[in-house]
Design a protein around this motif. Structure first.
Motif, PDB file in Angstrom:
ATOM      1  N   THR A 186       0.825  -1.224   0.000  1.00 47.92           N
ATOM      2  CA  THR A 186       0.000   0.000   0.000  1.00 47.92           C
ATOM      3  C   THR A 186       0.856   1.271   0.000  1.00 47.92           C
ATOM      4  N   ARG A 187       2.121   1.087  -0.284  1.00 49.42           N
ATOM      5  CA  ARG A 187       3.028   2.246  -0.252  1.00 49.42           C
ATOM      6  C   ARG A 187       2.584   3.330  -1.240  1.00 49.42           C
ATOM      7  N   GLU A 188       2.742   4.569  -0.796  1.00 50.58           N
ATOM      8  CA  GLU A 188       2.420   5.704  -1.682  1.00 50.58           C
ATOM      9  C   GLU A 188       3.265   5.657  -2.941  1.00 50.58           C
ATOM     10  N   LYS A 189       2.679   6.046  -4.071  1.00 54.48           N
ATOM     11  CA  LYS A 189       3.440   6.085  -5.322  1.00 54.48           C
ATOM     12  C   LYS A 189       4.499   7.188  -5.238  1.00 54.48           C
ATOM     13  N   PRO A 190       5.664   6.996  -5.877  1.00 53.07           N
ATOM     14  CA  PRO A 190       6.658   8.079  -5.882  1.00 53.07           C
ATOM     15  C   PRO A 190       6.110   9.288  -6.628  1.00 53.07           C
ATOM     16  N   PRO A 191       6.639  10.485  -6.349  1.00 53.83           N
ATOM     17  CA  PRO A 191       6.111  11.679  -7.032  1.00 53.83           C
ATOM     18  C   PRO A 191       6.285  11.570  -8.535  1.00 53.83           C
ATOM     19  N   GLU A 192       5.347  12.158  -9.257  1.00 49.35           N
ATOM     20  CA  GLU A 192       5.446  12.121 -10.726  1.00 49.35           C
ATOM     21  C   GLU A 192       6.626  12.927 -11.216  1.00 49.35           C
ATOM     22  N   THR A 193       7.274  12.457 -12.283  1.00 48.84           N
ATOM     23  CA  THR A 193       8.393  13.213 -12.846  1.00 48.84           C
ATOM     24  C   THR A 193       7.853  14.454 -13.535  1.00 48.84           C
ATOM     25  N   PRO A 194       8.377  15.630 -13.180  1.00 45.31           N
ATOM     26  CA  PRO A 194       7.886  16.856 -13.834  1.00 45.31           C
ATOM     27  C   PRO A 194       8.053  16.764 -15.349  1.00 45.31           C
ATOM     28  N   ALA A 195       7.211  17.474 -16.077  1.00 46.31           N
ATOM     29  CA  ALA A 195       7.165  17.330 -17.529  1.00 46.31           C
ATOM     30  C   ALA A 195       8.351  17.981 -18.230  1.00 46.31           C
ATOM     31  N   ARG A 196       8.969  18.981 -17.619  1.00 47.30           N
ATOM     32  CA  ARG A 196       9.977  19.722 -18.385  1.00 47.30           C
ATOM     33  C   ARG A 196      10.999  20.390 -17.463  1.00 47.30           C
ATOM     34  N   GLY A 197      12.032  20.930 -18.122  1.00 46.39           N
ATOM     35  CA  GLY A 197      12.963  21.828 -17.470  1.00 46.39           C
ATOM     36  C   GLY A 197      13.897  21.166 -16.474  1.00 46.39           C
ATOM     37  N   TYR A 198      14.524  22.024 -15.670  1.00 43.77           N
ATOM     38  CA  TYR A 198      15.507  21.537 -14.702  1.00 43.77           C
ATOM     39  C   TYR A 198      14.867  20.581 -13.699  1.00 43.77           C
ATOM     40  N   ALA A 199      13.607  20.841 -13.346  1.00 46.36           N
ATOM     41  CA  ALA A 199      12.919  19.963 -12.386  1.00 46.36           C
ATOM     42  C   ALA A 199      12.881  18.530 -12.912  1.00 46.36           C
ATOM     43  N   ARG A 200      12.731  18.372 -14.222  1.00 43.95           N
ATOM     44  CA  ARG A 200      12.697  17.030 -14.822  1.00 43.95           C
ATOM     45  C   ARG A 200      14.089  16.378 -14.745  1.00 43.95           C
ATOM     46  N   LEU A 201      15.099  17.162 -15.093  1.00 40.21           N
ATOM     47  CA  LEU A 201      16.465  16.644 -15.013  1.00 40.21           C
ATOM     48  C   LEU A 201      16.772  16.211 -13.580  1.00 40.21           C
ATOM     49  N   TYR A 202      16.386  17.074 -12.615  1.00 40.52           N
ATOM     50  CA  TYR A 202      16.629  16.773 -11.203  1.00 40.52           C
ATOM     51  C   TYR A 202      15.964  15.443 -10.827  1.00 40.52           C
ATOM     52  N   ALA A 203      14.681  15.325 -11.158  1.00 34.08           N
ATOM     53  CA  ALA A 203      13.925  14.142 -10.745  1.00 34.08           C
ATOM     54  C   ALA A 203      14.510  12.861 -11.352  1.00 34.08           C
ATOM     55  N   ARG A 204      15.019  12.961 -12.548  1.00 36.97           N
ATOM     56  CA  ARG A 204      15.528  11.755 -13.221  1.00 36.97           C
ATOM     57  C   ARG A 204      16.932  11.374 -12.782  1.00 36.97           C
ATOM     58  N   GLU A 205      17.714  12.351 -12.354  1.00 37.72           N
ATOM     59  CA  GLU A 205      19.140  12.091 -12.158  1.00 37.72           C
ATOM     60  C   GLU A 205      19.626  12.162 -10.714  1.00 37.72           C
ATOM     61  N   ILE A 206      18.784  12.663  -9.810  1.00 37.17           N
ATOM     62  CA  ILE A 206      19.271  12.879  -8.449  1.00 37.17           C
ATOM     63  C   ILE A 206      19.627  11.543  -7.791  1.00 37.17           C
ATOM     64  N   THR A 207      20.742  11.545  -7.062  1.00 37.18           N
ATOM     65  CA  THR A 207      21.141  10.354  -6.311  1.00 37.18           C
ATOM     66  C   THR A 207      20.858  10.593  -4.827  1.00 37.18           C
ATOM     67  N   GLY A 208      21.032   9.557  -4.032  1.00 38.91           N
ATOM     68  CA  GLY A 208      20.752   9.650  -2.598  1.00 38.91           C
ATOM     69  C   GLY A 208      21.852  10.403  -1.850  1.00 38.91           C
ATOM     70  N   ALA A 209      21.593  10.619  -0.562  1.00 38.25           N
ATOM     71  CA  ALA A 209      22.572  11.338   0.268  1.00 38.25           C
ATOM     72  C   ALA A 209      23.907  10.601   0.312  1.00 38.25           C
ATOM     73  N   ASP A 210      23.866   9.269   0.212  1.00 38.58           N
ATOM     74  CA  ASP A 210      25.122   8.500   0.263  1.00 38.58           C
ATOM     75  C   ASP A 210      25.979   8.732  -0.988  1.00 38.58           C
TER      76      ASP A 210
END
Ligand code: FES
Length: 566
Positions: free
Chosen positions: A531-555
């Motif tokens: 029942t886990r919440e779905k991850p946030p949707e990937t933004p459609a465009r721009g830097y926000a999209r790049l961020y969402a697709r490429e960000i790595t974890g704190a480690d």
């Protein structure tokens, strides 16, 4: 026309005719009033981050003049260029989201424009790591100049400095001990000069780390922003950038396994910001150096806290400078450091320390090794089923009576949920509970803000409760304090167990065992996973999209995967 690829003849714009390209570039450069003599000189680029949205860099125009003076006197042409600037309090949702954008901007502009070396002018929290990440990747000779800390203000005879005192007064205001009139007066006295936050927050920590890495001039990390020594440091940095032209001292000659480990030692000894772990991991990641949290724990066990500054102690950065600054601290740590680590001046760290005159040291601010403020380092990494890839606790800023604790989880599912309910008089919470914030990590919509310093619920704060165990995948300001477990990795939004914690679950923290565990059986967790919440949707465009697709974890330092060293 000169064929020598130096100065503005470097890296020509491609028109298919090299001579035409150079002729056109010189023509445009001449439109700025440069003489032939000036245009024949090598060029020192200056990555300039003055901005009306960055109060910490308010003095950068004057600092820039001093850098240029140093460059000109040493025989090169200084050319400043703007990059993204990140003013901590002016960015939504949080400055960390844009650190990688600034690093990309810095990297590409250093590489694409005709400069033989570069001075990086940074200061506010994310600007220093962003510039270092970019410079490491760009591979050009580079030296950093940090802006320096603010001076303290005064309120009713008491010294105030951003931003530990901001939080202290705000907590008193929330608890009803300070009224509106007084908090308004405090607001006007927390940040009264140019420069970065006055305590050992993230900006000051990153300045000290930059000096430990050897990428700024020795002795310059702590010089106050408004001190004349800061201008002299700027001039000397400009001159050094000229000496770097044609040398092999690119950032990766300085930033390597040994200097990163020296930086970790310094981070621990100053009781520095938890954010620095993320930034150092990202900077190291660009140079192919891995920062291991297990190694952090080993170093933490053998590195004492020596610097008595807020938020873990009493003093401010101006006191640290007057007390002897980084030179005095590094001498105390000498036997723990890699003294053969190279610095940007061409000296090793050991040569630097041997060559420096030993000045008077204020022992109320920089403790001797024999009498440390704390025998062990300020930060510790935790693992366990809640954080298999690690979490961070700033034990030097925490209440040690809470270090071995099992408690009932009180869960906030997002920042919005926290804001809506934390002060609800009907909130079911007791002092012994463990507050949990979900969905505030790097993969969440909120992009890992400094929200890990969850406010003590009003109903408890008014009863005098000052600290509780708080757990989240968020970060915490370097100026904050409390028993706060941060950077839980993997974060809730990327499938971490943190996202499955429910109200009433038992959580166990053991700093001794370096663990943070959710005490819920596997069958129940499996049920919740469905029942886990779905991850946030990937933004459609721009830097926000790049961020969402490429960000790595704190480690991985929250860098973008494609920017890390391969
Ligand atoms: Fe810039 Fe604190 S807001 S350093």
């Amino acid at each position: 026309m000169s064929e020598k690829p130096v100065g503005i003849a470097n890296g020509l714009t491609n028109y298919g005719d090299r001579d035409f390209s150079l002729y056109l570039r010189r023509s445009f450069a001449k439109s700025m009033g440069y003489s032939n003599e000036m245009l024949a000189k090598p060029v020192v680029g200056i990555a300039y981050t003055g901005s009306g949205f960055n109060n910490c860099h308010r003095h950068f125009p004057e600092l820039l003049e001093a850098v240029k003076r140093g460059v000109l006197a040493a025989g090169a042409l200084p050319v400043d260029f703007p990059t993204v600037s990140l003013g901590e309090g002016f960015l939504n949702p949080t400055s960390l989201k844009f650190r990688n954008l600034m690093s990309m901007d810095t990297e590409e502009m250093v590489r694409a424009q005709p400069m033989d070396s570069v001075v990086l002018m940074g200061g506010c929290d994310k600007t220093v790591p962003a510039q270092l990440m970019g410079a490491v990747s760009a591979g050009r000779p580079a030296v950093m100049l940090v802006g320096g800390p603010m001076m303290t203000g005064r309120h009713r005879g008491e010294r105030l400095g951003a931003c530990t005192d901001c939080r202290r007064f705000w907590a008193q205001y929330r608890a009803g001990k300070v009224d509106q009139k007084e908090i308004d007066a405090v607001e006007g006295n927390l940040a009264t000069t140019a420069g970065t936050c006055a305590v050992m927050g993230t900006a000051s920590t990153m300045a000290c780390i930059a000096e430990a890495l050897g990428i700024i001039l020795p002795g310059t990390a702590a010089i106050p922003a408004v001190h004349a020594d800061r201008l002299r440091a700027a001039e000397a940095t400009g001159a050094l950038a000229v000496r770097l032209i044609g040398s092999k001292l690119t950032p990766t000659a300085v930033i390597n396994q040994k200097s990163v480990e020296n930086a970790l030692r310094v981070l621990l000894a100053i009781g520095g910001s938890t954010n620095a772990i993320i930034h150092l991991t990202a900077i190291g990641g660009r140079a192919g150096v891995k920062v291991s949290l297990d190694r952090l724990n080993e170093l933490s066990d053998t590195t004492p806290v020596l610097v008595n500054l807020k938020p873990v102690g009493n003093g401010y950065m101006e006191d640290f400078y007057a007390a002897g600054g980084m030179g005095a601290l590094l001498r105390e740590l000498k036997d723990l450091l890699h003294l053969d680590a190279m610095t940007i001046t061409g000296e090793t760290l050991g040569e630097r320390l041997d060559g420096e005159p030993v000045a008077w040291v204020d022992r109320t601010i920089i403790a001797p090794r024999k009498e440390p403020l704390e025998p062990e380092g300020g930060l510790v990494a935790l693992f366990g089923n809640l954080a298999p890839q690690g979490a961070i606790l700033k034990r030097s800023a925490a209440d040690s009576t809470l270090f071995e604790k099992e408690g009932r989880a009180v869960v906030f599912t997002s920042l919005a949920d926290l804001a809506a309910r934390v002060d609800d008089p009907d909130l079911d919470i007791e002092t012994d509970d463990i507050m949990v914030l979900q969905n505030a990590g790097p993969h969440s919509d909120s992009a890992m803000p400094e929200a890990g310093y969850l406010p003590i619920p009003k109903k408890l704060a008014t009863k005098g409760v000052k600290d509780m165990v708080r757990v989240s995948d968020a970060r915490m300001s370097g100026t904050a304090f409390g028993t706060i477990v941060l950077h839980v990795t993997p974060d809730a939004a990327s499938g971490g167990l943190l996202g499955l914690v429910r109200n009433g679950d038992r959580i166990r923290l053991s700093v001794k065992e370096r663990r943070i565990d959710l005490l819920v059986d596997a069958a129940e967790l499996k049920k919740r996973e469905a029942t886990r919440e779905k991850p946030p949707e990937t933004p459609a465009r721009g830097y926000a999209r790049l961020y969402a697709r490429e960000i790595t974890g704190a480690d991985q330092g929250c860098d973008f995967e494609f920017l890390r060293s391969r």
